[in-house]
Write an enzyme that holds these catalytic residues in place. Structure first.
Site, PDB file in Angstrom:
ATOM      1  N   THR A  83       2.847   4.410  -1.372  1.00  0.00           N
ATOM      2  CA  THR A  83       2.596   5.323  -2.494  1.00  0.00           C
ATOM      3  C   THR A  83       3.841   6.146  -2.777  1.00  0.00           C
ATOM      4  O   THR A  83       4.810   6.129  -2.023  1.00  0.00           O
ATOM      5  CB  THR A  83       1.406   6.256  -2.190  1.00  0.00           C
ATOM      6  OG1 THR A  83       1.673   6.998  -0.981  1.00  0.00           O
ATOM      7  CG2 THR A  83       0.129   5.460  -2.009  1.00  0.00           C
ATOM      8  N   HIS A 137      -4.567  15.143   4.571  1.00  0.00           N
ATOM      9  CA  HIS A 137      -3.983  14.074   5.372  1.00  0.00           C
ATOM     10  C   HIS A 137      -3.248  14.642   6.579  1.00  0.00           C
ATOM     11  O   HIS A 137      -3.106  15.849   6.717  1.00  0.00           O
ATOM     12  CB  HIS A 137      -3.019  13.231   4.522  1.00  0.00           C
ATOM     13  CG  HIS A 137      -3.711  12.251   3.628  1.00  0.00           C
ATOM     14  ND1 HIS A 137      -4.183  12.592   2.382  1.00  0.00           N
ATOM     15  CD2 HIS A 137      -4.027  10.949   3.808  1.00  0.00           C
ATOM     16  CE1 HIS A 137      -4.757  11.536   1.823  1.00  0.00           C
ATOM     17  NE2 HIS A 137      -4.676  10.530   2.669  1.00  0.00           N
ATOM     18  N   HIS A 138      -2.755  13.735   7.414  1.00  0.00           N
ATOM     19  CA  HIS A 138      -1.998  14.111   8.606  1.00  0.00           C
ATOM     20  C   HIS A 138      -0.637  14.693   8.223  1.00  0.00           C
ATOM     21  O   HIS A 138      -0.159  14.531   7.093  1.00  0.00           O
ATOM     22  CB  HIS A 138      -1.813  12.895   9.513  1.00  0.00           C
ATOM     23  CG  HIS A 138      -1.235  11.701   8.798  1.00  0.00           C
ATOM     24  ND1 HIS A 138       0.108  11.513   8.624  1.00  0.00           N
ATOM     25  CD2 HIS A 138      -1.852  10.660   8.184  1.00  0.00           C
ATOM     26  CE1 HIS A 138       0.321  10.394   7.957  1.00  0.00           C
ATOM     27  NE2 HIS A 138      -0.857   9.853   7.663  1.00  0.00           N
ATOM     28  N   LYS A 166       2.275  12.615   6.507  1.00  0.00           N
ATOM     29  CA  LYS A 166       2.122  12.092   5.152  1.00  0.00           C
ATOM     30  C   LYS A 166       3.214  12.669   4.261  1.00  0.00           C
ATOM     31  O   LYS A 166       3.311  13.884   4.093  1.00  0.00           O
ATOM     32  CB  LYS A 166       0.739  12.466   4.614  1.00  0.00           C
ATOM     33  CG  LYS A 166       0.447  11.994   3.192  1.00  0.00           C
ATOM     34  CD  LYS A 166       0.210  10.510   3.125  1.00  0.00           C
ATOM     35  CE  LYS A 166      -0.308  10.102   1.754  1.00  0.00           C
ATOM     36  NZ  LYS A 166      -0.337   8.643   1.593  1.00  0.00           N
ATOM     37  N   ALA A 214      -2.585  -1.553  -3.956  1.00  0.00           N
ATOM     38  CA  ALA A 214      -3.671  -0.568  -3.891  1.00  0.00           C
ATOM     39  C   ALA A 214      -3.128   0.696  -3.253  1.00  0.00           C
ATOM     40  O   ALA A 214      -2.329   0.630  -2.313  1.00  0.00           O
ATOM     41  CB  ALA A 214      -4.858  -1.099  -3.088  1.00  0.00           C
ATOM     42  N   SER A 215      -3.541   1.835  -3.774  1.00  0.00           N
ATOM     43  CA  SER A 215      -3.168   3.093  -3.125  1.00  0.00           C
ATOM     44  C   SER A 215      -3.965   3.287  -1.842  1.00  0.00           C
ATOM     45  O   SER A 215      -3.574   4.067  -0.970  1.00  0.00           O
ATOM     46  CB  SER A 215      -3.419   4.268  -4.075  1.00  0.00           C
ATOM     47  OG  SER A 215      -4.794   4.369  -4.403  1.00  0.00           O
ATOM     48  N   GLY A 251      -1.548   9.034  -2.898  1.00  0.00           N
ATOM     49  CA  GLY A 251      -1.817   8.002  -3.890  1.00  0.00           C
ATOM     50  C   GLY A 251      -3.294   7.867  -4.173  1.00  0.00           C
ATOM     51  O   GLY A 251      -3.713   7.639  -5.319  1.00  0.00           O
ATOM     52  N   THR A 252      -4.113   8.023  -3.141  1.00  0.00           N
ATOM     53  CA  THR A 252      -5.564   7.953  -3.320  1.00  0.00           C
ATOM     54  C   THR A 252      -6.051   9.115  -4.177  1.00  0.00           C
ATOM     55  O   THR A 252      -6.935   8.954  -5.020  1.00  0.00           O
ATOM     56  CB  THR A 252      -6.265   7.958  -1.947  1.00  0.00           C
ATOM     57  OG1 THR A 252      -5.804   6.833  -1.198  1.00  0.00           O
ATOM     58  CG2 THR A 252      -7.774   7.876  -2.095  1.00  0.00           C
ATOM     59  N   PHE A 274      -6.605   0.679   0.761  1.00  0.00           N
ATOM     60  CA  PHE A 274      -7.233  -0.623   0.957  1.00  0.00           C
ATOM     61  C   PHE A 274      -8.615  -0.544   1.594  1.00  0.00           C
ATOM     62  O   PHE A 274      -9.257  -1.569   1.797  1.00  0.00           O
ATOM     63  CB  PHE A 274      -6.327  -1.517   1.809  1.00  0.00           C
ATOM     64  CG  PHE A 274      -5.188  -2.098   1.033  1.00  0.00           C
ATOM     65  CD1 PHE A 274      -5.303  -3.344   0.433  1.00  0.00           C
ATOM     66  CD2 PHE A 274      -4.003  -1.397   0.881  1.00  0.00           C
ATOM     67  CE1 PHE A 274      -4.258  -3.883  -0.295  1.00  0.00           C
ATOM     68  CE2 PHE A 274      -2.954  -1.923   0.155  1.00  0.00           C
ATOM     69  CZ  PHE A 274      -3.081  -3.179  -0.443  1.00  0.00           C
ATOM     70  N   GLY A 296       0.816  -1.205   0.000  1.00  0.00           N
ATOM     71  CA  GLY A 296       0.000   0.000   0.000  1.00  0.00           C
ATOM     72  C   GLY A 296       0.850   1.256   0.000  1.00  0.00           C
ATOM     73  O   GLY A 296       0.336   2.353   0.227  1.00  0.00           O
TER      74      GLY A 296
END
Length: 238
Positions: A77, A135-136, A139, A100-101, A145-146, A103, A75
């Site tokens: 990215t 994001h936090h 990151k 997967a970017s 990636g998402t 899950f 996972g």
């Protein structure tokens, strides 16, 4: 399953809790402090590796697993410039690789709906489309990636856009992904279609990492006995 955790940060620890609660065994925990120990794990001792690390180390970790017959779920990215190499390596060794970017089952349903909505909205030129991801503070990669996967789902229907761009809303020929970093945010992704008269939004807000961890453990179990390169669309039959 005998699971090797490659990456033992917040996600790795959450995956460990989820996996052990389901009766799986954690055979190893690899972090930046003991990365040299990765080479002691083999297909004989490990059913699957779950890899959540940094962009600069992900490909090497995945390569080690595929070269040594260990099915790997990743996972990580920010390393996808080498994704084709990883796929070729998997095929060369007749291995198993699941990427997967994100899950989360909810996020992957979001991806599915995002593609559908984009296929309809592209006909309505009055609407400008954009993506915002939050994001936090820890990151590393921007955009997420998402966020990139979300953009790719939109771009598959928007032939007038020349790819995506990060934090540049003035670049009208590309799809803008705005990235924000704030304390204690797990992950938020919003797609907005704006016109002069109204706005349409599709969003996903994660409340905890448990959804990501559950999906990763599901993927690891699903990958057992399989050969090839897979993603969440395969797992969820989307």
């Amino acid at each position: 399953m005998k699971i090797l955790l490659i990456g033992y940060g917040k996600m790795g620890k959450t995956i460990e809790q989820m996996a052990t609660a389901k009766g799986h065994e954690i055979v190893g925990r690899i972090s930046h402090e003991n990365v040299q120990e990765l080479h002691q794990y083999t297909a004989e001792t490990t059913d699957v590796a779950i890899e959540f690390t940094h962009p600069e180390s992900a490909f090497d970790n995945i390569s080690y697993c595929l070269n040594n017959g260990i099915p790997v779920v990743s996972g990580s990215t920010g390393w996808l410039d080498k994704f084709e190499e990883a796929k070729n390596l998997c095929r060369e060794h007749k291995g198993a690789f699941f990427y997967a970017s994100n899950f989360s089952v909810g996020v992957n349903l979001f991806f599915h709906f995002n593609e559908y909505i984009a296929s309809k909205m592209q006909a309505y030129k009055a609407y400008d489309v954009a993506i915002r991801e939050v994001h936090h503070l820890q990151k590393v990669d921007k955009p997420s990636g998402t966020g990139i996967t979300t953009a790719e789902g939109i771009l598959s229907s928007y032939s007038n856009l020349e790819g995506w761009v990060a934090d540049n809303p003035e670049e009208k020929t590309k799809l803008n992904i705005a990235s924000e970093r704030e304390p204690d945010v797990v992950g938020t992704h919003i797609v907005t279609y704006s016109s002069d008269v109204d706005k349409i939004e599709l969003g996903h807000i994660a409340h905890s990492r448990a959804g990501f961890a559950e999906g990763a453990v599901m993927a690891a179990a699903w990958l057992q006995g399989r050969q090839g390169v897979y993603g969440m669309k395969d797992l969820l039959n989307l």
